[in-house]
Design a protein around this motif. Structure first.
Motif, short mmCIF file in Angstrom:
data_model
loop_
_atom_site.label_atom_id
_atom_site.label_comp_id
_atom_site.label_asym_id
_atom_site.label_seq_id
_atom_site.Cartn_x
_atom_site.Cartn_y
_atom_site.Cartn_z
N ASN A 252 0.83 -1.20 0.00
CA ASN A 252 0.00 0.00 0.00
C ASN A 252 0.86 1.25 0.00
OD1 ASN A 252 -2.13 -1.70 0.00
ND2 ASN A 252 -2.72 -1.35 2.13
N ASN A 253 1.99 1.19 0.71
CA ASN A 253 2.90 2.34 0.71
C ASN A 253 3.48 2.59 -0.67
OD1 ASN A 253 2.73 3.25 3.27
ND2 ASN A 253 4.40 1.98 4.05
N LEU A 254 3.87 1.50 -1.33
CA LEU A 254 4.48 1.65 -2.66
C LEU A 254 3.55 2.38 -3.62
CD1 LEU A 254 6.32 -1.67 -3.50
CD2 LEU A 254 7.26 0.57 -3.02
N ALA A 255 2.23 2.13 -3.45
CA ALA A 255 1.28 2.76 -4.35
C ALA A 255 1.33 4.28 -4.23
CB ALA A 255 -0.13 2.26 -4.07
N ALA A 256 1.84 4.77 -3.10
CA ALA A 256 1.84 6.22 -2.88
C ALA A 256 3.22 6.84 -3.08
CB ALA A 256 1.32 6.52 -1.48
N VAL A 257 4.20 6.03 -3.42
CA VAL A 257 5.55 6.57 -3.61
C VAL A 257 5.58 7.41 -4.88
CG1 VAL A 257 7.91 5.91 -4.23
CG2 VAL A 257 6.75 4.75 -2.36
N PRO A 258 6.17 8.62 -4.80
CA PRO A 258 6.21 9.47 -6.00
C PRO A 258 6.95 8.79 -7.14
CG PRO A 258 7.31 10.53 -4.13
CD PRO A 258 6.77 9.26 -3.63
N SER A 259 6.46 9.00 -8.35
CA SER A 259 6.97 8.22 -9.48
C SER A 259 8.43 8.54 -9.78
CB SER A 259 6.12 8.49 -10.71
OG SER A 259 6.13 9.86 -10.99
N VAL A 260 8.89 9.73 -9.40
CA VAL A 260 10.27 10.08 -9.68
C VAL A 260 11.22 9.11 -8.96
CG1 VAL A 260 10.45 11.73 -7.78
CG2 VAL A 260 11.88 12.00 -9.79
N VAL A 261 10.75 8.60 -7.82
CA VAL A 261 11.58 7.66 -7.07
C VAL A 261 11.78 6.37 -7.87
CG1 VAL A 261 11.71 6.30 -4.96
CG2 VAL A 261 10.84 8.63 -4.89
N PHE A 262 10.69 5.92 -8.52
CA PHE A 262 10.82 4.72 -9.35
C PHE A 262 11.77 4.98 -10.51
CE2 PHE A 262 6.58 3.89 -7.45
CZ PHE A 262 6.94 2.76 -6.77
N GLY A 263 11.75 6.23 -11.01
CA GLY A 263 12.67 6.59 -12.08
C GLY A 263 14.12 6.49 -11.60
N LEU A 264 14.39 7.02 -10.40
CA LEU A 264 15.74 6.95 -9.85
C LEU A 264 16.17 5.50 -9.66
CD1 LEU A 264 15.58 9.83 -7.27
CD2 LEU A 264 17.11 9.67 -9.22
N LEU A 265 15.22 4.69 -9.17
CA LEU A 265 15.50 3.27 -8.99
C LEU A 265 15.86 2.63 -10.32
CD1 LEU A 265 15.24 0.99 -6.78
CD2 LEU A 265 13.06 0.48 -7.86
N GLY A 266 15.05 2.95 -11.35
CA GLY A 266 15.31 2.40 -12.69
C GLY A 266 16.67 2.82 -13.19
N LEU A 267 17.00 4.09 -12.95
CA LEU A 267 18.29 4.61 -13.39
C LEU A 267 19.42 3.83 -12.73
CD1 LEU A 267 19.76 6.86 -14.90
CD2 LEU A 267 19.56 8.27 -12.87
N ALA A 268 19.28 3.62 -11.42
CA ALA A 268 20.36 2.96 -10.68
C ALA A 268 20.43 1.47 -11.01
CB ALA A 268 20.17 3.17 -9.18
N VAL A 269 19.27 0.81 -11.02
CA VAL A 269 19.27 -0.65 -11.14
C VAL A 269 19.27 -1.11 -12.59
CG1 VAL A 269 18.02 -2.74 -10.57
CG2 VAL A 269 18.16 -0.90 -8.90
N PHE A 270 18.26 -0.65 -13.36
CA PHE A 270 18.13 -1.17 -14.72
C PHE A 270 19.27 -0.69 -15.62
CE2 PHE A 270 13.35 -0.96 -13.76
CZ PHE A 270 13.45 -2.13 -13.04
N LEU A 271 19.61 0.61 -15.50
CA LEU A 271 20.68 1.13 -16.35
C LEU A 271 22.04 0.85 -15.72
CD1 LEU A 271 19.20 4.52 -17.54
CD2 LEU A 271 19.11 2.31 -18.63
N GLY A 272 22.15 1.13 -14.41
CA GLY A 272 23.43 1.03 -13.74
C GLY A 272 23.91 -0.41 -13.58
N TRP A 273 23.07 -1.27 -12.96
CA TRP A 273 23.51 -2.64 -12.69
C TRP A 273 23.31 -3.56 -13.88
CZ3 TRP A 273 21.50 -4.05 -7.14
CH2 TRP A 273 22.22 -3.27 -6.21
N PHE A 274 22.07 -3.56 -14.40
CA PHE A 274 21.77 -4.51 -15.46
C PHE A 274 22.37 -4.07 -16.79
CE2 PHE A 274 17.49 -5.78 -13.33
CZ PHE A 274 18.20 -6.18 -12.21
N GLY A 275 22.74 -2.79 -16.90
CA GLY A 275 23.33 -2.30 -18.14
C GLY A 275 22.38 -2.31 -19.31
N LEU A 276 21.07 -2.11 -19.05
CA LEU A 276 20.12 -2.05 -20.16
C LEU A 276 20.30 -0.74 -20.91
CD1 LEU A 276 17.01 -3.51 -18.35
CD2 LEU A 276 18.47 -4.62 -20.02
N PRO A 277 19.88 -0.69 -22.19
CA PRO A 277 20.11 0.51 -23.00
C PRO A 277 19.35 1.73 -22.48
CG PRO A 277 18.71 -1.05 -24.17
CD PRO A 277 19.20 -1.76 -22.96
N ARG A 278 20.03 2.87 -22.54
CA ARG A 278 19.39 4.12 -22.15
C ARG A 278 18.29 4.48 -23.12
NH1 ARG A 278 20.87 8.19 -18.73
NH2 ARG A 278 19.97 9.88 -19.92
#
Ligand SMILES: Nc1ncnc2c1ncn2[C@@H]1O[C@H](COP(=O)(O)OP(=O)(O)OP(=O)(O)O)[C@@H](O)[C@H]1O
Ligand SMILES: [Mg+2]
Lengths: 427, 271
Positions: A252-278
């Motif tokens: 329920n908390n996650l549903a209220a997390v501002p979307s920019v946070v998910f963007g930062l997470l994506g930046l760090a994890v998907f781009l940073g760790w997994f090395g997916l294309p920008r």
């Protein structure tokens, strides 16, 4: 009062009673009026939004063009090497013939009336249809942004020359073209079928629309099965203990997390760790999926819970196993609600900007993405890019793009409402 | 309507004195709901191919006992069953037991008709299908027909098998639920007040049906109607406040009960 209550006699017609009833009816009416005022406000703001957008945006739905005939049979073109022909000269020659003699000093201004990509437009048309080489063909060449604005009345020709973006010679040539009936303002299909461009007259939403499509597809493919599986587990299988309580609170908390946070997470994890294309819809869609997932889990759980337990018992009572009771009866019965929730979640994801900006889906890309791995923009980020561009033509295009986005949202929500009404269950 | 004619009593006496085999047996059954005890050491045998009626005032634990027979209580959060319940001598609460098989062998008909919101055909065919009872479509059709036949519903619905089961009348829905239960060929059928939502005519039909089903199935029925218990059952068990007060042949229970509470309840002095 007390005496009345004891004797059981109430004088309903007494002044006090009547006044009391009048006051209560007045309260009824007040409540109704508050509601109507609230709806009026909501609709009013919506009307203002759509109104101003339409007012600034409607001009972007037409594009000023000049119809130019080019005699390609005379041109010096090697049919085996269409790409290599000197299209710039061919087109310039043709353009020059549309008006009388042009002094050398005026030529630059004259050619700037037309979009600078005119040679490429002609080339692409000919490559698509080589038969055009056999004779004289007509081409519809968009005018460049300043002239487009002039034609749409956005530039006042009576201003001193140094205060406007078209000079007197361009206006004169434009008037000549118009007098010959070459200028037209057809519907701007390019807005939907062109990709982004530095030149407003060529810029379109094709890249953004397909980018949004791919991103939403990724978002759906990830969040729909994961969301439903998680909801089924939590609702039907999970023991009710402190651990599942904590999981529930966190979802329920996650549903209220501002979307920019998910963007930062994506930046760090998907781009940073997994090395997916920008800038790829894959990554954008994954961020959107993170955002949609909690909503979807909550909606799915609520709809699973709303299936009456008699249905579950009916299935279990003839020896259905748990997965059969769920997959054959409970899940299908809650599917309409789940679909509605999914579409509303996707509509939200469609309008989401912040996470896409963070994973680079605001890049300048001049061709629509062919898949989820290619760099692309999305509708909201395209709006963001255009809103930032100085050219006059992008102002109208920004509003037009917003209208297109709103239209998609309206369609998606209409589908959600349709599904809800079509499959609504009565027990 | 009055089934307690002499002949009927004769027949009943005959069938009970026949020393039927024990199909299900409850030994010292206790049930707790969230720590609150609802059943206290119930010992009850369910004889094969007979109708056993559970009677007693509201809240005394009839449904609770019935639901523990096929482990429907498992679906209730915080419900704990103690003691021993056996089906053909096997403990049904043994962790090695297959609950799906148990519920297929011990079917259940609920108080409120609960057809699936699907066609009549699908309602009946669903059970045989998930259990893989029919080898092909025509066998399935046969099962559906004979189940509806046995549930005395076939003639009423044979032309509308594809219409939704929820569109039937209450009594028809209940018979549809009975057909659905029969379709998986259970050995025992548990019925929790199957007639409480029905009018007298539908009730009579269901009762007739129960009487016929007795030939092939073992039936346990919860009922609030003393007449119904007397009409359809061979054995009766009287519950009170979570205890089994008394059980025995129905005609003896209704004519000469041992316990004063049974007598008071049957004659309508409490309950
Ligand atoms: N799901 C439940 N959770 C908690 N307590 C329950 C639950 N079901 C039943 N009980 C309690 O267990 C006791 C026995 O209930 P049960 O439903 O077995 O009664 P019953 O004899 O079937 O009554 P009725 O004739 O009204 O259906 C009651 O005190 C009831 O409050
Ligand atoms: Mg009950």
């Amino acid at each position: 009062m007390a005496a009345q209550a004891i004797t059981g006699h109430v004088d309903w017609k007494s002044d006090a009673m009547q006044a009391r009833r009048r006051a209560r009816y007045a309260a009824d009416r007040r409540l109704q009026i508050y509601g109507m005022v609230a709806i009026f406000f909501a609709l009013g703001f919506l009307a203002i939004l759509v109104g101003t957008l339409s007012f600034t945006g409607y001009r972007a739905f037409v594009q000023t063009t000049a119809t130019v005939e080019i005699d390609l049979s005379q041109a010096d073109i090697d049919r085996g090497d269409l790409m290599g022909a000197n299209w710039r000269n061919i087109v310039r020659d043709a353009l020059r013939q549309q008006v009388g003699d042009i002094p050398r000093s005026d030529q630059r201004d004259y050619f700037n009336i037309f979009t600078s990509s005119a040679p490429f437009l002609v080339r692409d048309k000919v490559i698509a249809d080589p038969d055009l080489l056999d004779g004289t063909a007509r081409f519809s060449i968009p005018l460049s942004d300043p002239l487009d604005q002039l034609a749409k009345g956005q530039i006042n020709p009576d201003l001193p020359e140094n205060q406007r973006r078209v000079n007197d010679r361009q206006i004169e040539y434009f008037n000549q073209l118009q007098a010959k009936g070459l200028i037209a303002q057809p519907f701007n299909w390019g807005l939907f079928f062109n990709a982004d461009s530095r030149f407003p007259e060529l810029a379109g939403l094709a890249g953004a629309i397909s980018g949004s499509f791919w991103a939403l597809l990724v978002c759906f493919v990830i969040s729909f099965p994961v969301g439903i599986a998680a909801a089924i587990y939590l609702e039907e299988f999970a023991p009710k203990n402190r651990l599942t309580d904590i999981i529930e609170i966190n979802i329920n908390n996650l549903a209220a997390v501002p979307s920019v946070v998910f963007g930062l997470l994506g930046l760090a994890v998907f781009l940073g760790w997994f090395g997916l294309p920008r800038s790829a819809p894959l990554v954008g869609g994954m961020c959107l999926a993170l955002m949609t997932l909690p909503t979807l889990i909550i909606v799915t759980r609520a709809s699973l819970k709303s299936v009456p337990s008699s249905i579950r018992e009916a299935a279990l009572g003839i020896g259905a196993s748990k997965h059969e009771a769920i997959l054959h009866h409970i899940l299908p019965l809650s599917m309409p609600t789940i679909m509605t929730g999914t579409i509303i979640g996707l509509a939200q994801a469609l309008g989401e900007t912040a996470p896409l900006l963070l994973v680079g889906m605001n890049a300048f890309i001049t061709s629509p993405p062919a898949g989820i791995f290619e760099a692309s923009t999305a509708l909201p980020t395209q709006i963001y890019i255009w809103a930032d561009s100085p050219e006059r033509g992008f102002v109208a295009r920004t509003s037009a793009a917003i209208l297109v986005l709103l239209a998609f949202l309206v369609v998606m929500n209409a589908i959600a409402i349709f599904l809800r009404q079509r499959f609504e269950r009565r027990w | 309507m009055n089934m307690l004619t002499d002949a009927a009593v004769e027949q009943k006496l005959h069938s009970t004195s026949n020393e039927a085999a024990i199909k299900m047996r409850g030994k010292d059954v206790t049930v707790h709901y969230n720590g609150k005890q609802a059943l206290f050491g119930v010992n009850l045998d369910v004889p094969e191919q007979q109708v056993t009626a559970l009677i007693g005032p509201s809240g005394c634990g009839k449904s609770t006992f019935l639901r523990s027979l096929n482990r429907m209580n498992d679906t209730i959060e915080g419900c704990r069953v103690g003691g021993e319940i056996t089906l053909d001598g096997d403990d049904v609460y043994d962790p090695r037991i297959d609950v799906v098989e148990l519920r297929a062998r011990v079917g259940m008909v609920f108080q409120k008709p609960n057809p699936f919101p699907k066609s009549i055909y699908e309602n009946v065919a669903y059970g045989p299908r998930i259990h893989g009872i029919a080898r092909n479509k025509s066998e399935l059709d046969q099962i559906v027909e004979s189940s509806l036949e046995k549930a005395a519903l076939w003639s009423e619905v044979k032309d509308r098998l594809n219409e939704p089961g929820t569109g039937l009348s209450g009594g028809q829905q209940q018979r549809l639920c009975i057909a659905r239960a029969i379709a998986v060929s259970p050995e025992v059928i548990l019925m929790d007040e199957p007639c409480s939502a029905l009018d007298p005519i539908a009730t009579a039909k269901v009762e007739e049906l129960i009487d016929e089903l007795r030939e092939n199935y073992t039936i346990v029925i919860v009922t609030h109607s003393m007449q119904q218990a007397a009409r359809v059952s061979q054995r009766t068990a009287m519950f009170h406040l979570g205890y089994l007060v008394e059980e025995g042949a129905t005609d003896k229970m209704f004519t000469n009960p041992d316990d004063k509470r049974t007598q008071d309840y049957i004659t309508g002095r409490f309950g």
